[in-house]
Write an enzyme that holds these catalytic residues in place. Structure first.
Site, mmCIF file in Angstrom:
data_model
loop_
_atom_site.group_PDB
_atom_site.id
_atom_site.type_symbol
_atom_site.label_atom_id
_atom_site.label_comp_id
_atom_site.label_asym_id
_atom_site.label_seq_id
_atom_site.Cartn_x
_atom_site.Cartn_y
_atom_site.Cartn_z
ATOM 1 N N SER A 14 63.044 7.066 34.119
ATOM 2 C CA SER A 14 62.960 6.313 35.378
ATOM 3 C C SER A 14 62.387 4.909 35.185
ATOM 4 O O SER A 14 61.413 4.703 34.455
ATOM 5 C CB SER A 14 62.073 7.074 36.366
ATOM 6 O OG SER A 14 61.844 6.276 37.506
ATOM 7 N N LYS A 65 65.485 16.107 45.830
ATOM 8 C CA LYS A 65 65.571 15.405 47.120
ATOM 9 C C LYS A 65 65.719 16.350 48.318
ATOM 10 O O LYS A 65 65.180 16.079 49.391
ATOM 11 C CB LYS A 65 66.723 14.392 47.098
ATOM 12 C CG LYS A 65 66.431 13.205 46.186
ATOM 13 C CD LYS A 65 67.515 12.153 46.260
ATOM 14 C CE LYS A 65 67.201 11.008 45.312
ATOM 15 N NZ LYS A 65 68.171 9.911 45.392
#
Ligand code: ATR
Length: 269
Positions: A14, A65
């Site tokens: 990330s 998510k």
């Protein structure tokens, strides 16, 4: 110091700590931002632990998510629509709000950074998974002339389009059903790049004036950007702008200060 971070699995790749670190320095905000690699089975417990011990906000990425949407005490309208949360923030000591800044990030990159209009245009989204779902609402809010959602498996696209049909002109189909006039904007929301591939679609969807946007990003050209350029597309973009803009929107939700994205994009893009 207020603690923030990004939770995913895996998450070591990330760029979010780098981006938020630059935002914090630029806006003089005192905060920490770390990577949290958490497996699905531990997600709920570890996230609650984080917020119980000084955590103020988290970005959420694959594969968490949907789980984050389940965990939040309250969802923003756009997170509710997306069925997914990429930003968690603590209100007071116990109330966890879930939001989704992915669509806003894409729209901001298209309209403000790249000057690519969406209103009244014919738009094609490739893919009907979580990435597509997160951006459908904000794109339809801009009232494109038509939004076609195409997927390898047609059923998934048709079902997803049905969920958003009240927001505007959207229809789902399979890749094989795409033919005819080139689109004004083609957005790659598939995860095909994970295996080095591109969606197997007819080259007729891309013309010289078509803008191609790949939600995938990387230092090198992505497979979809290369594919588009080989078909004569002169405007093919990687998704760095969406990444940085969704981060800026999260930062704004957490800190109430909107960072400048251009200097960060200049470093990354
Ligand atoms: P994400 O959150 O990245 O959207 P996902 O929900 O697993 O991940 O969805 C992946 C999407 O990429 C799906 O639309 C998938 O198509 P299928 O539903 O037909 O599986 C699409 N996809 C993945 N690999 C692909 C490939 N090689 N070619 C075309 N589409 C692909």
């Amino acid at each position: 110091m207020d603690q923030y971070g990004v939770v995913g699995h895996p998450v070591s790749q990330s760029w979010s700590p780098f981006i938020h670190g630059l935002f914090a320095r630029q806006t003089d905000q005192a905060l920490t931002y770390r990577l949290y690699d958490i497996a699905p089975a531990q997600f709920r417990g570890e996230v609650l632990e984080f917020f119980a011990h000084g955590g103020r906000g988290l970005n959420v990425t694959v594969p968490h998510k949907e789980a984050a949407a389940d965990l939040a005490n309250e969802l923003s309208a756009r997170a509710e629509r997306a069925g997914a949360v990429n930003t968690l923030m603590l209100q007071g000591d116990h109330h966890l709000i879930g939001d989704n800044t992915d669509g806003a990030g894409l729209v901001r990159d298209l309209e403000r950074n790249l000057r690519v209009p969406v209103a009244d245009r014919r738009i094609l989204i490739l893919g009907a998974g979580g990435a597509a779902r997160g951006v459908l609402g904000p794109l339809l809010d801009l009232q494109p002339a038509e939004l076609v959602l195409a997927n390898r498996g047609a059923d998934r696209a048709i079902n997803l389009a049905t969920l958003f049909a009240d927001l505007g002109a959207v229809r789902g189909c399979g890749f094989a059903d795409l033919s005819g006039e080139p689109f004004d904007l083609v957005i790659n929301a598939t995860s095909a790049a994970l295996t080095g591939g591109v969606p197997d679609v007819s080259p007729s969807i891309v013309g010289r004036d078509t803008v191609c946007y790949d939600m995938t990003y990387g230092k090198a050209d992505t497979p979809f950007v290369t594919w588009a350029q080989q078909r004569g597309c002169e405007h093919a973009y990687k998704g760095w702008g969406m990444l940085v803009e969704q981060a800026a929107e999260s930062f704004y939700l957490w800190r109430g200060v909107r960072p400048e994205t251009a200097p960060v994009l200049a470093v990354l893009g």
